[in-house]
Design a protein around this motif. Sequence first.
Motif, PDB file in Angstrom:
ATOM      1  N   GLY A  97     -19.452 -48.959  65.049  1.00 23.65           N
ATOM      2  CA  GLY A  97     -20.563 -49.661  64.399  1.00 23.65           C
ATOM      3  C   GLY A  97     -21.492 -50.259  65.441  1.00 23.65           C
ATOM      4  O   GLY A  97     -21.370 -49.967  66.638  1.00 23.65           O
ATOM      5  N   ASP A  98     -22.421 -51.086  64.965  1.00 26.33           N
ATOM      6  CA  ASP A  98     -23.395 -51.695  65.875  1.00 26.33           C
ATOM      7  C   ASP A  98     -22.851 -52.979  66.478  1.00 26.33           C
ATOM      8  O   ASP A  98     -22.340 -53.846  65.756  1.00 26.33           O
ATOM      9  CB  ASP A  98     -24.671 -52.035  65.098  1.00 26.33           C
ATOM     10  N   ILE A  99     -23.006 -53.116  67.786  1.00 34.66           N
ATOM     11  CA  ILE A  99     -22.619 -54.379  68.425  1.00 34.66           C
ATOM     12  C   ILE A  99     -23.669 -55.415  68.015  1.00 34.66           C
ATOM     13  O   ILE A  99     -24.872 -55.174  68.159  1.00 34.66           O
ATOM     14  CB  ILE A  99     -22.586 -54.268  69.959  1.00 34.66           C
ATOM     15  N   ALA A 100     -23.211 -56.523  67.471  1.00 26.04           N
ATOM     16  CA  ALA A 100     -24.140 -57.529  66.950  1.00 26.04           C
ATOM     17  C   ALA A 100     -23.679 -58.922  67.332  1.00 26.04           C
ATOM     18  O   ALA A 100     -22.497 -59.160  67.540  1.00 26.04           O
ATOM     19  CB  ALA A 100     -24.218 -57.396  65.431  1.00 26.04           C
ATOM     20  N   VAL A 101     -24.643 -59.820  67.435  1.00 26.11           N
ATOM     21  CA  VAL A 101     -24.343 -61.180  67.879  1.00 26.11           C
ATOM     22  C   VAL A 101     -24.777 -62.139  66.788  1.00 26.11           C
ATOM     23  O   VAL A 101     -25.913 -62.047  66.288  1.00 26.11           O
ATOM     24  CB  VAL A 101     -25.133 -61.510  69.171  1.00 26.11           C
ATOM     25  N   HIS A 102     -23.903 -63.040  66.414  1.00 22.49           N
ATOM     26  CA  HIS A 102     -24.252 -64.016  65.386  1.00 22.49           C
ATOM     27  C   HIS A 102     -25.422 -64.864  65.881  1.00 22.49           C
ATOM     28  O   HIS A 102     -25.453 -65.281  67.040  1.00 22.49           O
ATOM     29  CB  HIS A 102     -23.037 -64.895  65.067  1.00 22.49           C
ATOM     30  N   LEU A 103     -26.405 -65.100  64.985  1.00 21.81           N
ATOM     31  CA  LEU A 103     -27.630 -65.781  65.416  1.00 21.81           C
ATOM     32  C   LEU A 103     -27.386 -67.199  65.910  1.00 21.81           C
ATOM     33  O   LEU A 103     -28.204 -67.781  66.612  1.00 21.81           O
ATOM     34  CB  LEU A 103     -28.644 -65.794  64.265  1.00 21.81           C
ATOM     35  N   ASP A 104     -26.250 -67.729  65.566  1.00 19.01           N
ATOM     36  CA  ASP A 104     -25.899 -69.088  65.930  1.00 19.01           C
ATOM     37  C   ASP A 104     -25.272 -69.173  67.333  1.00 19.01           C
ATOM     38  O   ASP A 104     -24.601 -70.134  67.661  1.00 19.01           O
ATOM     39  CB  ASP A 104     -24.877 -69.544  64.868  1.00 19.01           C
ATOM     40  N   THR A 105     -25.498 -68.167  68.151  1.00 19.57           N
ATOM     41  CA  THR A 105     -24.856 -68.109  69.465  1.00 19.57           C
ATOM     42  C   THR A 105     -25.788 -68.649  70.549  1.00 19.57           C
ATOM     43  O   THR A 105     -26.886 -68.119  70.730  1.00 19.57           O
ATOM     44  CB  THR A 105     -24.483 -66.635  69.755  1.00 19.57           C
ATOM     45  N   PRO A 106     -25.370 -69.693  71.283  1.00 22.62           N
ATOM     46  CA  PRO A 106     -26.276 -70.317  72.262  1.00 22.62           C
ATOM     47  C   PRO A 106     -26.721 -69.375  73.380  1.00 22.62           C
ATOM     48  O   PRO A 106     -27.766 -69.578  73.966  1.00 22.62           O
ATOM     49  CB  PRO A 106     -25.445 -71.462  72.859  1.00 22.62           C
ATOM     50  N   ALA A 107     -25.927 -68.341  73.660  1.00 19.75           N
ATOM     51  CA  ALA A 107     -26.269 -67.448  74.766  1.00 19.75           C
ATOM     52  C   ALA A 107     -27.257 -66.361  74.350  1.00 19.75           C
ATOM     53  O   ALA A 107     -27.563 -65.464  75.121  1.00 19.75           O
ATOM     54  CB  ALA A 107     -25.001 -66.817  75.319  1.00 19.75           C
ATOM     55  N   LEU A 108     -27.777 -66.460  73.124  1.00 21.32           N
ATOM     56  CA  LEU A 108     -28.723 -65.455  72.627  1.00 21.32           C
ATOM     57  C   LEU A 108     -30.156 -65.923  72.877  1.00 21.32           C
ATOM     58  O   LEU A 108     -30.436 -67.119  72.884  1.00 21.32           O
ATOM     59  CB  LEU A 108     -28.480 -65.289  71.125  1.00 21.32           C
ATOM     60  N   ASN A 165     -18.934 -67.138  72.279  1.00 14.45           N
ATOM     61  CA  ASN A 165     -19.976 -66.250  71.753  1.00 14.45           C
ATOM     62  C   ASN A 165     -19.407 -65.398  70.624  1.00 14.45           C
ATOM     63  O   ASN A 165     -18.359 -64.779  70.782  1.00 14.45           O
ATOM     64  CB  ASN A 165     -20.517 -65.344  72.860  1.00 14.45           C
ATOM     65  N   GLN A 166     -20.128 -65.386  69.509  1.00 10.92           N
ATOM     66  CA  GLN A 166     -19.628 -64.649  68.354  1.00 10.92           C
ATOM     67  C   GLN A 166     -20.212 -63.240  68.332  1.00 10.92           C
ATOM     68  O   GLN A 166     -21.351 -63.039  67.920  1.00 10.92           O
ATOM     69  CB  GLN A 166     -20.012 -65.417  67.102  1.00 10.92           C
ATOM     70  N   VAL A 167     -19.437 -62.293  68.822  1.00  8.84           N
ATOM     71  CA  VAL A 167     -19.908 -60.904  68.907  1.00  8.84           C
ATOM     72  C   VAL A 167     -19.033 -60.047  67.990  1.00  8.84           C
ATOM     73  O   VAL A 167     -17.808 -60.139  68.037  1.00  8.84           O
ATOM     74  CB  VAL A 167     -19.814 -60.371  70.356  1.00  8.84           C
ATOM     75  N   GLU A 168     -19.682 -59.244  67.156  1.00  8.29           N
ATOM     76  CA  GLU A 168     -18.954 -58.437  66.169  1.00  8.29           C
ATOM     77  C   GLU A 168     -19.434 -56.992  66.216  1.00  8.29           C
ATOM     78  O   GLU A 168     -20.479 -56.705  66.795  1.00  8.29           O
ATOM     79  CB  GLU A 168     -19.258 -58.942  64.747  1.00  8.29           C
ATOM     80  N   ILE A 169     -18.689 -56.129  65.549  1.00  8.48           N
ATOM     81  CA  ILE A 169     -19.188 -54.776  65.308  1.00  8.48           C
ATOM     82  C   ILE A 169     -19.445 -54.679  63.813  1.00  8.48           C
ATOM     83  O   ILE A 169     -18.542 -54.945  63.008  1.00  8.48           O
ATOM     84  CB  ILE A 169     -18.161 -53.730  65.777  1.00  8.48           C
ATOM     85  N   ILE A 170     -20.681 -54.378  63.448  1.00 11.07           N
ATOM     86  CA  ILE A 170     -21.042 -54.419  62.028  1.00 11.07           C
ATOM     87  C   ILE A 170     -21.541 -53.063  61.532  1.00 11.07           C
ATOM     88  O   ILE A 170     -21.919 -52.201  62.316  1.00 11.07           O
ATOM     89  CB  ILE A 170     -22.112 -55.506  61.742  1.00 11.07           C
ATOM     90  N   ASP A 171     -21.560 -52.924  60.200  1.00 12.02           N
ATOM     91  CA  ASP A 171     -22.073 -51.682  59.604  1.00 12.02           C
ATOM     92  C   ASP A 171     -23.523 -51.870  59.171  1.00 12.02           C
ATOM     93  O   ASP A 171     -24.136 -52.917  59.414  1.00 12.02           O
ATOM     94  CB  ASP A 171     -21.171 -51.241  58.446  1.00 12.02           C
ATOM     95  N   GLU A 172     -24.055 -50.866  58.481  1.00 18.17           N
ATOM     96  CA  GLU A 172     -25.457 -50.888  58.040  1.00 18.17           C
ATOM     97  C   GLU A 172     -25.789 -52.093  57.155  1.00 18.17           C
ATOM     98  O   GLU A 172     -26.921 -52.532  57.082  1.00 18.17           O
ATOM     99  CB  GLU A 172     -25.753 -49.607  57.235  1.00 18.17           C
ATOM    100  N   MET A 173     -24.764 -52.599  56.462  1.00 18.41           N
ATOM    101  CA  MET A 173     -24.988 -53.720  55.545  1.00 18.41           C
ATOM    102  C   MET A 173     -24.850 -55.077  56.244  1.00 18.41           C
ATOM    103  O   MET A 173     -25.028 -56.112  55.627  1.00 18.41           O
ATOM    104  CB  MET A 173     -23.971 -53.669  54.377  1.00 18.41           C
ATOM    105  N   GLY A 174     -24.466 -55.032  57.494  1.00 11.98           N
ATOM    106  CA  GLY A 174     -24.297 -56.288  58.232  1.00 11.98           C
ATOM    107  C   GLY A 174     -22.912 -56.884  58.062  1.00 11.98           C
ATOM    108  O   GLY A 174     -22.699 -58.074  58.297  1.00 11.98           O
ATOM    109  N   THR A 175     -21.949 -56.055  57.652  1.00  8.56           N
ATOM    110  CA  THR A 175     -20.580 -56.537  57.467  1.00  8.56           C
ATOM    111  C   THR A 175     -19.703 -56.051  58.623  1.00  8.56           C
ATOM    112  O   THR A 175     -19.775 -54.880  58.990  1.00  8.56           O
ATOM    113  CB  THR A 175     -19.989 -55.951  56.156  1.00  8.56           C
ATOM    114  N   PRO A 176     -18.872 -56.940  59.194  1.00 13.66           N
ATOM    115  CA  PRO A 176     -17.976 -56.499  60.268  1.00 13.66           C
ATOM    116  C   PRO A 176     -17.078 -55.353  59.820  1.00 13.66           C
ATOM    117  O   PRO A 176     -16.579 -55.358  58.696  1.00 13.66           O
ATOM    118  CB  PRO A 176     -17.155 -57.751  60.581  1.00 13.66           C
TER     119      PRO A 176
END
Length: 524
Positions: free
Chosen positions: A366-377, A348-359
Amino acid sequence: MKREELIAPERYNVVSEMEKYAKETGRKALLWLNEQGDQKEVTYEELMKNANKIGNAFLEQGLKQGDKVLVMIPRLIEAYQVYIAALKVGLVVIPSSEMLRTKDLQYRISHGEVSGVISYFPYTDQFHGVNEFDDLITFSVGGAKEKWRDLDSLMDDHSEELSLADTSREDMAFLSYTSGTTGNPKGVVHTHGWGYAHLKTAADKWLAIQDGDTVWATAGPGWQKWIWSPFLSVLGTGAQGLIYQGKFDPKKYLSLMDEHEVNVLCCTPTEYRLMAKVDNLSEYKLEGLHSAVSAGEPLNREVIDTFQKHYDVTVRDGYGQTENTLLVGIMKDMEVRPGSMGRPTPGNQVEIIDEMGTPVEAGEVGDIAVHLDTPALFKEYYKDPERTKMSRRGNYYVTGDQAKKDEEGYFWFEGRSDDIIISSGYTIGPFEVEDALVKHEAVQECAVVASPDEVRGNVVKAYIVLQKGFEGNDELVSDLQNHVKELTAPYKYPRKVEFIQELPKTTSGKIRRVELRQKENVMK
Ligand code: ATP
Ligand code: MG
C-alpha cells in the motif's frame, strides 16, 4: 519516545541547540579538508562568533526577520556560518545546490519571493540572468565584485555579539525544494519546530552520535539531507563534523575515514555501493566506525554484507523525504532485516494505507502515509494549496511511495508509486530486481522500468551500466536473466535488457526512472 517529546517549546529557534555548545571553550565543531590537502578547523565558539558577525551584517544591510534568503555555498565552513546566522536572526533559508543553474534559480527566487542571496564567489554569475537580480540584497563569500557585498570583509566591521531572534516553533525556518526526481521541484515549508522534531528523531537513535564523535555526513549544502545530518544532527549534538570538499572517489573516501578516525558515517546508497565494489577493501581498517547509515534511495543487501564482512559494521537504512524527517529506519541496536528499511521512527505515526485511507494488513502492499498530527511532517507546499490538498488522504499525508509491512512492523520498500511495474497482472517493485542485478559481477549500476508490451501490458526492462572489462552481448543478457531468476521470483526477471553508458540522474544523484520510462513509451 512519545509524540509529545518531539514538540518544541512554544518560543523556539533551532540555533539554540548549537548555542549550548558554543559556551564550552575548545569544543571542536568542524574539520574541513579539500582535494589539495588543505585543512581548516573551527570550534563551536568560533563558529558562533563568526555567525554572529554575519547575522549583524545581514540586519545592517536591510534584511529583517521573516525575509527569505537563498544560500548557495558549497561544502565550506562558511555554509554553516551563513545558515546559523540567517536562522538566528529569523530569516528563512532556501537551500540551494551549486549545481543549480540560472533557470532553476529563477524559479526559486520568484516562487520563494526571495529578498537576499548569499553565494560563493565563483557561482555569482549564475544569478546575473535572474529577472529580480537588481532588487536582491546580495552577499558573496570568498571574493566579491560589482553589486555583490563582500561578506568576508563585512564580517570584520560587525560585533560578535548577537541575540537570538524571538521565533515561534510555527515560524518558517527553511523553504526546501524537493529533488525533482519525478517532476518540477516542490517548495516544502519547514518550521523551527520541525527542526526540533528532526533532531530528536534522527540524531540520537539513528545516526547514534556519541559524545566526542567525528561524524562524516557526505551530503552537500543545498539538499535537505544536508540540513538533516551535517547541519542539524552534527551541530545539534555537539559532535565534530568532517567536511570534504572534493569529488567522490570510493578509495579516497575510505582512506579519509581511516585518516580522520571517522566514528559515524552517513552516505547515499550509491556511495556505499561504489565503496563496496572497491577491490582491495582489506587495506582499509575503519577502526573508529561504530555507526553507518544510508538514506535517499533503497540500500542494496550487497552493501550491507560487504561492510559487515570487512568492517564489522552494519549499514543501516533510513527512509524519509524533503517533506518530513526520518520516517522509517533501522535504529541502533535494532535487529536488521537486510532489504527492509526498518520500522517507523519513535514518535512518528507512519502507516501503510489503501485507496480509502485505511491501514492495510501485514504483507499487503500500500501507500506509505504519515498521520497529519506528526511533528516531523512539513507544514505545506509553499503557495500551492492544491498540491498540499492532493498529497492528503483522510488524516494522512501520502508520501507517493509504496511498501509492505511484515508481522513485526518492518517496512519493505516497493518503489515510488509511479515506478511500480504491472506485468501480466503481477505487481513488481523495481528495487527487488535491481537488487538482484547489482549482485552480478558485471553490473556496476542499473535501473529497472516498465516497458509497454502488447501481450503482458508491460514487461520488466533493465538498463544496465557494466563494470569495466565486461562486454554487453547476448550471452551476458541470458546470464543476467538467469541470475535474477535464481535470486527472486522468476516472473520478475528482466525480459528486456539494454546496456548504457550512464543512467539519467538528478543533480543530487538519484536515478530518474521517469526518463527511462518515457524512452520506452516513445520507442513503442
Ligand atoms: P521529487 O519529489 O521532486 O520528485 P524526490 O522525491 O526524489 O523528488 P526527495 O525528497 O529528495 O525528493 O526524496 C525522497 C524520496 O527518496 C522518497 O519519497 C523515496 O522515494 C526515496 N527514498 C528516500 N529514502 C529512501 C530509502 N531509504 N529507501 C528507498 N527510497 C528512499
Ligand atoms: Mg518526492
